[in-house]
Design a protein around this motif. Structure first.
Motif, PDB file in Angstrom:
ATOM      1  N   LEU A 139       0.531  -9.776  -1.861  1.00 42.68           N
ATOM      2  CA  LEU A 139       0.973  -8.419  -1.550  1.00 42.68           C
ATOM      3  C   LEU A 139       1.561  -8.335  -0.149  1.00 42.68           C
ATOM      4  O   LEU A 139       2.564  -7.646   0.086  1.00 42.68           O
ATOM      5  N   THR A 140       0.943  -9.060   0.766  1.00 48.13           N
ATOM      6  CA  THR A 140       1.394  -8.967   2.156  1.00 48.13           C
ATOM      7  C   THR A 140       2.733  -9.661   2.350  1.00 48.13           C
ATOM      8  O   THR A 140       3.655  -9.126   2.990  1.00 48.13           O
ATOM      9  N   GLU A 141       2.868 -10.878   1.775  1.00 48.71           N
ATOM     10  CA  GLU A 141       4.085 -11.647   1.981  1.00 48.71           C
ATOM     11  C   GLU A 141       5.237 -11.139   1.132  1.00 48.71           C
ATOM     12  O   GLU A 141       6.374 -11.070   1.592  1.00 48.71           O
ATOM     13  N   SER A 142       4.945 -10.798  -0.148  1.00 47.59           N
ATOM     14  CA  SER A 142       6.039 -10.407  -1.045  1.00 47.59           C
ATOM     15  C   SER A 142       6.440  -8.954  -0.866  1.00 47.59           C
ATOM     16  O   SER A 142       7.635  -8.628  -0.829  1.00 47.59           O
ATOM     17  N   LEU A 143       5.450  -8.069  -0.790  1.00 48.80           N
ATOM     18  CA  LEU A 143       5.749  -6.636  -0.752  1.00 48.80           C
ATOM     19  C   LEU A 143       5.496  -6.020   0.605  1.00 48.80           C
ATOM     20  O   LEU A 143       5.830  -4.854   0.819  1.00 48.80           O
ATOM     21  N   GLY A 144       4.894  -6.795   1.483  1.00 47.85           N
ATOM     22  CA  GLY A 144       4.599  -6.257   2.803  1.00 47.85           C
ATOM     23  C   GLY A 144       3.530  -5.191   2.770  1.00 47.85           C
ATOM     24  O   GLY A 144       3.547  -4.268   3.591  1.00 47.85           O
ATOM     25  N   LEU A 145       2.600  -5.321   1.802  1.00 49.08           N
ATOM     26  CA  LEU A 145       1.527  -4.335   1.670  1.00 49.08           C
ATOM     27  C   LEU A 145       0.208  -4.959   2.073  1.00 49.08           C
ATOM     28  O   LEU A 145      -0.049  -6.134   1.831  1.00 49.08           O
ATOM     29  N   SER A 146      -0.612  -4.139   2.672  1.00 50.13           N
ATOM     30  CA  SER A 146      -1.971  -4.548   3.015  1.00 50.13           C
ATOM     31  C   SER A 146      -2.854  -3.307   2.941  1.00 50.13           C
ATOM     32  O   SER A 146      -2.354  -2.182   3.029  1.00 50.13           O
ATOM     33  N   PRO A 147      -4.149  -3.495   2.751  1.00 52.04           N
ATOM     34  CA  PRO A 147      -5.024  -2.315   2.669  1.00 52.04           C
ATOM     35  C   PRO A 147      -4.902  -1.403   3.872  1.00 52.04           C
ATOM     36  O   PRO A 147      -5.015  -0.186   3.747  1.00 52.04           O
ATOM     37  N   SER A 148      -4.643  -1.970   5.032  1.00 54.68           N
ATOM     38  CA  SER A 148      -4.549  -1.131   6.230  1.00 54.68           C
ATOM     39  C   SER A 148      -3.233  -0.383   6.304  1.00 54.68           C
ATOM     40  O   SER A 148      -3.133   0.656   6.957  1.00 54.68           O
ATOM     41  N   SER A 149      -2.192  -0.930   5.609  1.00 53.66           N
ATOM     42  CA  SER A 149      -0.877  -0.284   5.673  1.00 53.66           C
ATOM     43  C   SER A 149      -0.692   0.783   4.605  1.00 53.66           C
ATOM     44  O   SER A 149       0.320   1.482   4.605  1.00 53.66           O
ATOM     45  N   LEU A 150      -1.641   0.892   3.667  1.00 52.98           N
ATOM     46  CA  LEU A 150      -1.523   1.896   2.610  1.00 52.98           C
ATOM     47  C   LEU A 150      -1.826   3.279   3.161  1.00 52.98           C
ATOM     48  O   LEU A 150      -2.629   3.448   4.088  1.00 52.98           O
ATOM     49  N   SER A 151      -1.165   4.260   2.551  1.00 54.30           N
ATOM     50  CA  SER A 151      -1.446   5.645   2.928  1.00 54.30           C
ATOM     51  C   SER A 151      -2.803   6.057   2.370  1.00 54.30           C
ATOM     52  O   SER A 151      -3.441   5.331   1.604  1.00 54.30           O
ATOM     53  N   GLU A 152      -3.207   7.231   2.765  1.00 50.45           N
ATOM     54  CA  GLU A 152      -4.503   7.734   2.280  1.00 50.45           C
ATOM     55  C   GLU A 152      -4.495   7.899   0.770  1.00 50.45           C
ATOM     56  O   GLU A 152      -5.464   7.549   0.078  1.00 50.45           O
ATOM     57  N   GLU A 153      -3.366   8.392   0.243  1.00 50.93           N
ATOM     58  CA  GLU A 153      -3.248   8.564  -1.211  1.00 50.93           C
ATOM     59  C   GLU A 153      -3.221   7.217  -1.912  1.00 50.93           C
ATOM     60  O   GLU A 153      -3.849   7.027  -2.965  1.00 50.93           O
ATOM     61  N   GLY A 154      -2.502   6.256  -1.317  1.00 49.87           N
ATOM     62  CA  GLY A 154      -2.452   4.920  -1.912  1.00 49.87           C
ATOM     63  C   GLY A 154      -3.817   4.258  -1.907  1.00 49.87           C
ATOM     64  O   GLY A 154      -4.204   3.589  -2.875  1.00 49.87           O
ATOM     65  N   THR A 155      -4.541   4.435  -0.796  1.00 49.80           N
ATOM     66  CA  THR A 155      -5.895   3.871  -0.731  1.00 49.80           C
ATOM     67  C   THR A 155      -6.798   4.498  -1.794  1.00 49.80           C
ATOM     68  O   THR A 155      -7.611   3.814  -2.438  1.00 49.80           O
ATOM     69  N   ALA A 156      -6.619   5.820  -1.994  1.00 50.69           N
ATOM     70  CA  ALA A 156      -7.418   6.507  -3.014  1.00 50.69           C
ATOM     71  C   ALA A 156      -7.091   5.975  -4.402  1.00 50.69           C
ATOM     72  O   ALA A 156      -7.988   5.729  -5.221  1.00 50.69           O
ATOM     73  N   HIS A 157      -5.773   5.753  -4.674  1.00 43.72           N
ATOM     74  CA  HIS A 157      -5.382   5.206  -5.975  1.00 43.72           C
ATOM     75  C   HIS A 157      -5.926   3.794  -6.162  1.00 43.72           C
ATOM     76  O   HIS A 157      -6.364   3.420  -7.269  1.00 43.72           O
ATOM     77  N   LEU A 158      -5.859   3.009  -5.071  1.00 49.00           N
ATOM     78  CA  LEU A 158      -6.369   1.645  -5.148  1.00 49.00           C
ATOM     79  C   LEU A 158      -7.877   1.640  -5.429  1.00 49.00           C
ATOM     80  O   LEU A 158      -8.371   0.865  -6.263  1.00 49.00           O
ATOM     81  N   ASN A 159      -8.597   2.522  -4.748  1.00 50.46           N
ATOM     82  CA  ASN A 159     -10.044   2.615  -4.988  1.00 50.46           C
ATOM     83  C   ASN A 159     -10.337   3.069  -6.420  1.00 50.46           C
ATOM     84  O   ASN A 159     -11.273   2.581  -7.068  1.00 50.46           O
ATOM     85  N   THR A 160      -9.507   4.007  -6.900  1.00 46.50           N
ATOM     86  CA  THR A 160      -9.671   4.462  -8.284  1.00 46.50           C
ATOM     87  C   THR A 160      -9.435   3.328  -9.263  1.00 46.50           C
ATOM     88  O   THR A 160     -10.160   3.168 -10.256  1.00 46.50           O
ATOM     89  N   LEU A 161      -8.391   2.516  -8.967  1.00 50.09           N
ATOM     90  CA  LEU A 161      -8.088   1.376  -9.828  1.00 50.09           C
ATOM     91  C   LEU A 161      -9.245   0.371  -9.831  1.00 50.09           C
ATOM     92  O   LEU A 161      -9.651  -0.139 -10.888  1.00 50.09           O
ATOM     93  N   VAL A 162      -9.790   0.131  -8.635  1.00 46.05           N
ATOM     94  CA  VAL A 162     -10.908  -0.811  -8.536  1.00 46.05           C
ATOM     95  C   VAL A 162     -12.141  -0.265  -9.259  1.00 46.05           C
ATOM     96  O   VAL A 162     -12.821  -0.987 -10.009  1.00 46.05           O
ATOM     97  N   ASP A 163     -12.432   1.027  -9.037  1.00 46.19           N
ATOM     98  CA  ASP A 163     -13.597   1.633  -9.704  1.00 46.19           C
ATOM     99  C   ASP A 163     -13.437   1.610 -11.224  1.00 46.19           C
ATOM    100  O   ASP A 163     -14.399   1.329 -11.958  1.00 46.19           O
ATOM    101  N   SER A 164     -12.214   1.886 -11.688  1.00 41.46           N
ATOM    102  CA  SER A 164     -11.966   1.864 -13.136  1.00 41.46           C
ATOM    103  C   SER A 164     -12.170   0.469 -13.697  1.00 41.46           C
ATOM    104  O   SER A 164     -12.759   0.287 -14.779  1.00 41.46           O
TER     105      SER A 164
END
Length: 300
Positions: free
Chosen positions: A90-115
């Protein structure tokens, strides 16, 4: 058995050098109780075999636990490696990291993990979610079907329970009626028994009084012919005589058609008249005697 000197005593008890079983038992006891005093026990074949089996079971269990711990560590390392790989991807290909996600993105990610954790999927692929949701849907339908079946059984049980309660109340009412009826019948039976006893006592008293009266009458010189039994006998004789008179009268009727021989007819008529007169006189005497006896009885 103590950890030090007791071991030597045990070895001396079973023979020297110490058998392998006893050495393993001693080592296991020292390891188990560590710095605590090892309890003493009687060293014999039975206790040695039992403790040896316990040692083998404990060592086998420790090996299983060690294997399980190693397997869990291996899986944890694999999961960590997979997480690092995905994070680097995610970091190398998309430039994404947990710290770079917005609050909404973090919430979606947590929802995905919880699901994923709730559905117990091995990964977060869409197909895994679909399969897990399908499995949960089937389980839900099965649970609903079972719930409906249980509800139907519950309804049937309620109906049976209601019918049983109604029957129980009816039986209680019937039992109460039966008890009341039985009490009434018992009271009636007791009353009948009392009346029967009274009648028996009264009958016995009357018998005694009749016997006493008869004895008194006999002592006063009363004629035995005036007693009830004698009067009954005389009445029977009177009835017999009346029947004989009827037969005689019937015989006289036969003489109404006598033959023309007058002399013979007169002889037969005279005989019949004499017989009839004799019966009438006897009947009159019996009537007079009976009347006289009755009058005498009334005077007494």
């Amino acid at each position: 058995m103590a950890a030090g000197g007791s071991t030597q005593k045990a070895a001396a008890a079973v023979g020297s050098p110490m058998p392998e079983k006893l050495w393993r038992i001693t080592s296991w006891l020292k390891k188990t109780f560590e710095n605590q005093l090892v309890p003493q026990f009687d060293v014999n074949t039975k206790t040695t075999d039992l403790l040896y089996e316990l040692v083998e079971y404990s060592e086998e269990r420790e090996r299983d636990v060690s294997f399980l711990i190693e397997d869990m560590k291996k899986r944890a390392a694999e999961y960590d490696a997979g997480a690092e790989y995905l994070q680097s991807l995610l970091t190398e290909s998309l430039g994404l990291s947990p710290s770079s996600l917005s609050e909404e993105g973090t919430a979606h990610l947590n929802t995905l993990v919880d699901s994923a954790m709730i559905l117990e999927t091995k990964d977060t692929y869409l197909t895994s979610f679909f399969c897990a949701i399908s499995d949960r849907t089937l389980e839900l339908h099965a649970a609903e079907s079972k719930n409906k079946e249980m509800e139907q059984r519950l309804v049937n049980l309620k109906k049976k329970l209601t019918a049983t309660l109604v029957l129980e109340k009816q039986l209680e009412k019937d039992l109460e009626k039966t008890k009341t009826h039985l009490e009434i019948e018992v009271a009636k039976s007791e009353n009948r028994l009392q009346n029967l006893q009274f009648l028996e006592d009264k009958s016995e008293d009357l018998k005694i009084r009749i016997k006493t009266a008869e004895e008194q009458l006999a002592a006063s010189g009363l004629d035995q012919s005036l007693l009830h039994e004698s009067l009954v006998s005389m009445s029977e004789k009177l009835a017999e005589m009346q029947e004989e008179m009827v037969h005689v009268k019937k015989k006289l009727e036969y003489y109404l058609d006598l033959p023309p021989n007058l002399s013979l007819a007169r002889v037969k008529v005279e005989e019949a008249k004499r017989e009839l007169n004799a019966l009438e006189e006897e009947f009159s005497k019996q009537i007079e005697m009976l009347t006289h006896d009755v009058q005498e009885t009334k005077k007494l």
